[in-house]
Design a protein around this motif. Sequence first.
Motif, mmCIF file in Angstrom:
data_model
loop_
_atom_site.group_PDB
_atom_site.id
_atom_site.type_symbol
_atom_site.label_atom_id
_atom_site.label_comp_id
_atom_site.label_asym_id
_atom_site.label_seq_id
_atom_site.Cartn_x
_atom_site.Cartn_y
_atom_site.Cartn_z
ATOM 1 N N ASP A 1 0.895 -1.209 0.048
ATOM 2 C CA ASP A 1 0.001 0.014 0.022
ATOM 3 C C ASP A 1 0.947 1.332 -0.056
ATOM 4 O OD1 ASP A 1 -2.270 -1.540 0.157
ATOM 5 O OD2 ASP A 1 -2.306 -1.613 2.472
ATOM 6 N N GLN A 2 2.307 1.176 -0.003
ATOM 7 C CA GLN A 2 3.248 2.395 -0.039
ATOM 8 C C GLN A 2 2.937 2.902 -1.316
ATOM 9 O OE1 GLN A 2 4.455 4.723 1.808
ATOM 10 N NE2 GLN A 2 5.664 3.451 3.092
ATOM 11 N N LYS A 3 2.853 4.285 -1.346
ATOM 12 C CA LYS A 3 2.904 5.081 -2.254
ATOM 13 C C LYS A 3 4.431 5.515 -2.376
ATOM 14 C CE LYS A 3 -1.484 6.801 -2.472
ATOM 15 N NZ LYS A 3 -2.265 6.248 -1.296
ATOM 16 N N PRO A 4 5.217 5.670 -3.458
ATOM 17 C CA PRO A 4 6.759 5.983 -3.899
ATOM 18 C C PRO A 4 6.834 7.268 -3.236
ATOM 19 C CG PRO A 4 5.644 4.980 -6.006
ATOM 20 C CD PRO A 4 4.477 5.046 -5.027
ATOM 21 N N HIS B 1 5.588 8.730 -0.698
ATOM 22 C CA HIS B 1 5.408 8.484 0.933
ATOM 23 C C HIS B 1 6.754 7.859 1.333
ATOM 24 C CE1 HIS B 1 1.145 8.856 1.068
ATOM 25 N NE2 HIS B 1 1.531 10.071 0.937
#
Length: 157
Positions: A122-125, A127
């Motif tokens: 779920d990690q956005k680049p 972030h």
Amino acid sequence: MNWLRHKSRSDLLGGGVVVLLGLGAIVEGSRYTIGTLARMGPGFFPVALGVLLVGLGILIALTADPVAEEDMEHDISGDPPDWRGWGCIIAGVIAFIFLGHVGGLVPATFALVLIAAMGDRDQKPLHALLLALGVTVVGTIIFSYFLQLQFPLFRWG
């Protein structure tokens, strides 16, 4: 020992792994001079971290969730392991070792956090980049300036 039979196996196993990691850190750290609180040696932090890990592992095992008798066989999740998460964490540590040797603390820390953060699906680049930048800045301040860790911030070659 009967109380162990009614505790979550995954919690007990996790606590045991943390205890083993802590014991390993204590053994390895004790090979170096530990020193005192006023004059810490190179083995102080690994030993202190190992003691904390042992305590945390024991706490995890002691506070393991109780499991009902009918759920005992299904305690460990049947879901496949998250290989992406494992792979990114291991790759991050390898990148830290390599970049720490050739590039210094700043690029090594940045790469470690960035790569490990990408293990979360779920990690956005963006972030992950901000997290890596923040941890690098805070880590550099703490370890280089306050603790005066003998690890060059940047190394060329």
